[in-house]
Design a protein around this motif. Structure first.
Motif, short mmCIF file in Angstrom:
data_model
loop_
_atom_site.label_atom_id
_atom_site.label_comp_id
_atom_site.label_asym_id
_atom_site.label_seq_id
_atom_site.Cartn_x
_atom_site.Cartn_y
_atom_site.Cartn_z
N LYS A 98 -65.63 -42.03 -13.04
CA LYS A 98 -66.73 -41.07 -13.11
C LYS A 98 -66.20 -39.69 -12.74
O LYS A 98 -65.11 -39.55 -12.19
N ALA A 99 -66.98 -38.68 -13.10
CA ALA A 99 -66.70 -37.33 -12.66
C ALA A 99 -68.04 -36.68 -12.31
O ALA A 99 -68.98 -37.37 -11.94
N HIS A 100 -68.16 -35.35 -12.48
CA HIS A 100 -69.32 -34.66 -11.93
C HIS A 100 -70.48 -34.45 -12.90
O HIS A 100 -71.58 -34.11 -12.47
N PHE A 101 -70.26 -34.60 -14.21
CA PHE A 101 -71.30 -34.17 -15.14
C PHE A 101 -72.58 -34.99 -14.99
O PHE A 101 -73.67 -34.44 -14.87
N PHE A 102 -72.45 -36.30 -14.99
CA PHE A 102 -73.62 -37.16 -14.79
C PHE A 102 -73.75 -37.59 -13.33
O PHE A 102 -74.84 -37.81 -12.83
N ASP A 103 -72.62 -37.73 -12.68
CA ASP A 103 -72.61 -38.15 -11.27
C ASP A 103 -73.52 -39.37 -11.06
O ASP A 103 -74.35 -39.41 -10.15
N TYR A 104 -73.35 -40.36 -11.97
CA TYR A 104 -74.19 -41.56 -11.89
C TYR A 104 -73.83 -42.39 -10.66
O TYR A 104 -72.84 -42.13 -9.96
N THR A 105 -74.63 -43.39 -10.41
CA THR A 105 -74.49 -44.18 -9.19
C THR A 105 -73.09 -44.74 -9.01
O THR A 105 -72.45 -45.18 -9.96
N GLU A 106 -72.65 -44.76 -7.77
CA GLU A 106 -71.34 -45.33 -7.46
C GLU A 106 -71.44 -46.83 -7.22
O GLU A 106 -70.44 -47.47 -6.89
N ASN A 107 -72.61 -47.38 -7.44
CA ASN A 107 -72.77 -48.84 -7.31
C ASN A 107 -72.02 -49.61 -8.38
O ASN A 107 -71.82 -50.82 -8.26
N ILE A 108 -71.60 -48.91 -9.44
CA ILE A 108 -70.86 -49.57 -10.51
C ILE A 108 -69.36 -49.54 -10.27
O ILE A 108 -68.59 -50.09 -11.05
N GLN A 109 -68.93 -48.90 -9.20
CA GLN A 109 -67.49 -48.74 -8.94
C GLN A 109 -66.75 -50.07 -8.93
O GLN A 109 -65.63 -50.18 -9.43
N TRP A 110 -67.39 -51.10 -8.37
CA TRP A 110 -66.71 -52.40 -8.23
C TRP A 110 -66.32 -52.97 -9.59
O TRP A 110 -65.31 -53.68 -9.69
N GLN A 111 -67.10 -52.63 -10.62
CA GLN A 111 -66.76 -53.16 -11.95
C GLN A 111 -65.47 -52.55 -12.50
O GLN A 111 -64.76 -53.17 -13.28
N PHE A 112 -65.18 -51.33 -12.10
CA PHE A 112 -63.98 -50.64 -12.56
C PHE A 112 -62.78 -50.85 -11.64
O PHE A 112 -61.66 -50.43 -11.96
N SER A 113 -63.01 -51.48 -10.50
CA SER A 113 -61.97 -51.59 -9.47
C SER A 113 -60.67 -52.19 -10.00
O SER A 113 -59.58 -51.69 -9.70
N ASP A 114 -60.76 -53.25 -10.78
CA ASP A 114 -59.55 -53.91 -11.27
C ASP A 114 -58.78 -53.01 -12.24
O ASP A 114 -57.55 -53.11 -12.34
N ILE A 115 -59.48 -52.14 -12.96
CA ILE A 115 -58.80 -51.19 -13.86
C ILE A 115 -57.95 -50.23 -13.04
O ILE A 115 -56.81 -49.92 -13.39
N GLY A 116 -58.52 -49.75 -11.93
CA GLY A 116 -57.75 -48.86 -11.05
C GLY A 116 -56.52 -49.55 -10.49
O GLY A 116 -55.42 -48.98 -10.48
N LYS A 117 -56.69 -50.79 -10.04
CA LYS A 117 -55.56 -51.55 -9.51
C LYS A 117 -54.51 -51.78 -10.59
O LYS A 117 -53.30 -51.66 -10.34
N PHE A 118 -54.96 -52.13 -11.79
CA PHE A 118 -54.06 -52.37 -12.91
C PHE A 118 -53.23 -51.11 -13.21
O PHE A 118 -52.00 -51.18 -13.35
N CYS A 119 -53.89 -49.96 -13.27
CA CYS A 119 -53.19 -48.70 -13.55
C CYS A 119 -52.20 -48.36 -12.44
O CYS A 119 -51.11 -47.84 -12.70
N ARG A 120 -52.57 -48.69 -11.21
CA ARG A 120 -51.68 -48.41 -10.08
C ARG A 120 -50.41 -49.25 -10.18
O ARG A 120 -49.30 -48.77 -9.95
N GLU A 121 -50.58 -50.50 -10.56
CA GLU A 121 -49.41 -51.38 -10.71
C GLU A 121 -48.54 -50.95 -11.87
O GLU A 121 -47.30 -50.99 -11.79
N VAL A 122 -49.17 -50.51 -12.96
CA VAL A 122 -48.40 -50.01 -14.10
C VAL A 122 -47.62 -48.76 -13.69
O VAL A 122 -46.45 -48.60 -14.06
N ALA A 123 -48.25 -47.88 -12.93
CA ALA A 123 -47.57 -46.66 -12.46
C ALA A 123 -46.33 -47.02 -11.65
O ALA A 123 -45.27 -46.37 -11.79
N GLU A 124 -46.42 -48.05 -10.82
CA GLU A 124 -45.27 -48.48 -10.03
C GLU A 124 -44.14 -48.97 -10.94
O GLU A 124 -42.97 -48.69 -10.69
N ARG A 125 -44.49 -49.70 -11.99
CA ARG A 125 -43.46 -50.20 -12.91
C ARG A 125 -42.80 -49.04 -13.67
O ARG A 125 -41.59 -49.04 -13.88
#
Length: 583
Positions: A385-412
Motif C-alpha cells: 500500500k501507499a498513501h493515495f487510498f491508505d486503505y485498512t492495514e488489516n489486509i497486511q497479513w495477506q501480503f506478508s509472504d510476498i514481502g518475505k519472498f522478495c526479501r529472500e530473493v534479494a538475499e540470493r
C-alpha cells in the motif's frame, strides 16, 4: 585444546560454505537467469529513454508531449516484439477474440493555450506560463486581458510592499516565497508572476504552495529567469515612473482522450499461461506549471519497464506477462483506474463466454505490479500500500509472504553479485526491525497498484525509498539532475526479483481480497427560475467542472499525483450522468 576464538574462526568459513551451498543448490536456474537479467540491463538505453521523453515537451495529459510519448512507447513495444493483448469477447451471441494495443479513455485536464505579457510603453512582449489551477479556477483572463502597473516585491513579505501602489497592480515575485505570496492578492494585486528560481533553490514542497484547493480567482504565472532579469532591469531604469503591463492568458479545462499502451509476452506453460501478471509504469508527467513538465524523474519507471520487456522477451516464461504503460497517473491515477475498470468489465463478459463455451480458457489477473522508481537513492522496496487510498492495514497479513519472498530473493541476488542486499532492498510489507511502510517514504506517494488492490486484485508496488523527489512536479525535473547510477542499480535488482515473482507459486500471489472498486456517477443541475418546473434544481449545467475530493488523506498532491479528480460536464439530458471510475 582449541581456544574459543580459534574455534569460532574455524566455524565461520564452514558456515559461509554451507550457506553458499544452500543458495547454489536451491537456485542454480535462478542464478543463471539473474546473470542474464542483471548484466543485461543497459544503462545507456535507460538514460536515452529518459532524455528522449524529457525532450518531448510537457507530458501532462492533453499536451503534445504526452501524445508523442504514447506513440513512442507504442512503437517501442512493437520493436521489442511484444504482442497485442488478445482477450475473449462475445458479439452477437458468438465468442470471438478482441485484440488490444491501446486502451483509450477520457480525462479532464487544464490546457494552456498561450499566455503573454506586453509592455506597451516600451514595445516589448514576454512569454508567460500559467500555473496549475486553484481547484477549478485556472489563470484564464478576459479576451482583452488585464492591465496594471508592474511592481517587484521580492519575497512577498508585507515589508516588501511598503510605499508601493499595490491595488490593481501586477506583482513580480521571487518563486521561493513560501506562502508569503498570498500578500499580493490580499493587498489588491490583479495578478502574480513568479520568477524562475535558480536550480539550487527549486523544491517540490515550495512549488506545491503555488496552487490552492479552493477556486480563488488569482491569476498566477511563471516567467523564465532570463526574461525576468530583463524586466527587473527595465523596472530599475524606470525608477518611480510606472511601467504598465498587459497580460493575456487562455487556459481552459478540456476533456481529452488519453491512452494506455499494452504489450504481451505469452506464457508457455499450458497450466499457467492463463494466469496474467501485469507489469506497470506510467509515462505522463506533472508540474505546477503544466506546460513546463519535462518529468525526467517521472520517466525512470517507463524506461525500466522497456528494459524489462526487452530482456524478458528473450526468456521462456510460464505465465503471461502484460506490460502496461499508463497515462493519467498524475491526474489521480485515472489511467490505471480505467484499465482496472476495463478488466472488471471483461470479467463480467467472460461469464457469458463460459455459458457459450464451458471449456473456454479464461484469463486470471493473478498480480498487478507497479514500478515507481526515482534516482536520489539506490534503494527500493516492495509495498502492499501507499498513501493515495491508505486503505485498512488489516489486509497486511495477506501480503506478508510476498514481502518475505522478495526479501529472500534479494538475499540470493546479493549473494550472486557480492553485495549486501539490506543496503539496496527493504521489505515495506512486513515491519522488519519495527519499521512499517511509512518509515521508508519521506513524503506521500501514490502507487498504481493501490487501484488494483482496491479492486480485489493482488496489487504490489516497487518504489524507491528514502527519496523525497524534490524536483518532481516542477519545471526543473530535468535529466541533468537524475542520478542514473542509482536508477540502473535498482533496475538490475528489480529485474531479477520480478523474474522470480513471475514464476512464483500461485498460492503466494492469489490472495482473497474484497472488490471495493466503484464508479462515481452524478448530475450537475441548477435551479433556473425560467425553466425549472419544480422548486428544486432540475436543469443540467453545460460546461461545468465536477470535482471529487479524495478524502482518505487531506492532501492536494502526492509527489506529482493530484488527489482531486475533475470531469467536464457537457449538457446532459436528465437521467444521463457523468462518470468517474475510481476505487
Amino acid at each position: 585444546m582449541m581456544e574459543r576464538s580459534s574455534y569460532v574462526k574455524a566455524l565461520i568459513p564452514i558456515t559461509l560454505l554451507i550457506w553458499g551451498m544452500c543458495f547454489i543448490g536451491a537456485s542454480a536456474q535462478s542464478t543463471s537467469a539473474y546473470k542474464e537479467l542483471y548484466e543485461g540491463i543497459d544503462a545507456t538505453r535507460i538514460r536515452e529513454a529518459v532524455e528522449h521523453l524529457s525532450s518531448l515537451g510537457s507530458r501532462v495529459c492533453g499536451y503534445p508531449g504526452e501524445r508523442k510519448a504514447a506513440e513512442w512507447v507504442k512503437r517501442k513495444f512493437e520493436e521489442i516484439g511484444l504482442d497485442e493483448l488478445e482477450l475473449l469477447t462475445v458479439k452477437d451471441g458468438k465468442v470471438g477474440v478482441e485484440k488490444v494495443r491501446e486502451l483509450k479513455f477520457k480525462v479532464t485536464t487544464p490546457i494552456d493555450k498561450g499566455a503573454s505579457m506586453e509592455l506597451p510603453g516600451v514595445g516589448k512582449s514576454y512569454k508567460l506560463y500559467p500555473m496549475y489551477p486553484n481547484l477549478v479556477r485556472t489563470p484564464q483572463l478576459p479576451p482583452e486581458g488585464i492591465e496594471g502597473r508592474l511592481i517587484y516585491a521580492h519575497s512577498g513579505k508585507l515589508s516588501e510592499f511598503r510605499k508601493k501602489d499595490v491595488k490593481g497592480s501586477i506583482v513580480l515575485l521571487d518563486f521561493v516565497t513560501g506562502s508569503e505570496w498570498f500578500n499580493a492578492p490580499f493587498l489588491g494585486a490583479s495578478a502574480v508572476i513568479f520568477i524562475e528560481p535558480e536550480p539550487k533553490d527549486m523544491a517540490r514542497w515550495e512549488a506545491e504552495l503555488k496552487f490552492l484547493t479552493t477556486p480563488i480567482d488569482i491569476p498566477r504565472f511563471w516567467i523564465s529567469r532570463e526574461n525576468a532579469l530583463e524586466l527587473l532591469s527595465l523596472l530599475h531604469r524606470n525608477g518611480e515612473k510606472p511601467l504598465v503591463a498587459r497580460l493575456r492568458c487562455s487556459m481552459e479545462w478540456e476533456e481529452i482522450e488519453a491512452k494506455n499502451i499494452v504489450g504481451v509476452i505469452w506464457g508457455t506453460d499450458p497450466g499457467r499461461k492463463n494466469q496474467f501478471i501485469v507489469l506497470n509504469a506510467y509515462y505522463d508527467s506533472m508540474s505546477v506549471v503544466p506546460s513546463l513538465a519535462p518529468g525526467a524523474e517521472q520517466a525512470n519507471s517507463i524506461a525500466i519497464l522497456l528494459e524489462l520487456a526487452r530482456l524478458l522477451k528473450r526468456m521462456p516464461l510460464d505465465r503471461t506477462v502484460v506490460f502496461l504503460a499508463t497515462s493519467g497517473h498524475c491526474l489521480g491515477l485515472r489511467g490505471v483506474a480505467n484499465f482496472i475498470r476495463y478488466w472488471l468489465d471483461k470479467e463480467k463478459e467472460w461469464q457469458q463466454v463460459t455459458a457459450i463455451e464451458p471449456n473456454a480458457q479464461i484469463p486470471q489477473l493473478l498480480a498487478f505490479i507497479a514500478i515507481d522508481i526515482s534516482s536520489r537513492s539506490p534503494t527500493f522496496g516492495v509495498f502492499y500500500k501507499a498513501h493515495f487510498f491508505d486503505y485498512t492495514e488489516n489486509i497486511q497479513w495477506q501480503f506478508s509472504d510476498i514481502g518475505k519472498f522478495c526479501r529472500e530473493v534479494a538475499e540470493r541476488i546479493g549473494f550472486t553479485f557480492w553485495f549486501d542486499a539490506e543496503r539496496y532492498f527493504v521489505d515495506g510489507i512486513n515491519p522488519i526491525k519495527g519499521k512499517n511502510w511509512r518509515t521508508y517514504l519521506p513524503g506521500m506517494l501514490a502507487l498504481e497498484s493501490e487501484v488494483a488492490t482496491v479492486a480485489g486484485k493482488t496489487g504490489i508496488g516497487f518504489a524507491t525509498v528514502d527519496d523525497a523527489r524534490p524536483l518532481v512536479d516542477t519545471p526543473h525535473d530535468l535529466p541533468t539532475y537524475v542520478n542514473f547510477e542509482n536508477v540502473v542499480r535498482q533496475a538490475r535488482m528489480l529485474a531479477c526479483m520480478l523474474y522470480e515473482l513471475i514464476n512464483a507459486p500461485t498460492s503466494l500471489l492469489k490472495l482473497q481480497l474484497e472488490n471495493n472498486f466503484s464508479i462515481v456517477k452524478g448530475q450537475l443541475i441548477w435551479f433556473d427560475p425560467e425553466k425549472s418546473t419544480t422548486s428544486v434544481p432540475d436543469q443540467p449545467v453545460k460546461g461545468a467542472i465536477a470535482c471529487m475530493r479524495h478524502t482518505a488523506v487531506p492532501k492536494k498532491t502526492m509527489m506529482g499525483v493530484r488527489t482531486v479528480l475533475f470531469d467536464k460536464v457537457e449538457r446532459l439530458p436528465l437521467g444521463k450522468r457523468t462518470q468517474i471510475p475510481y476505487g
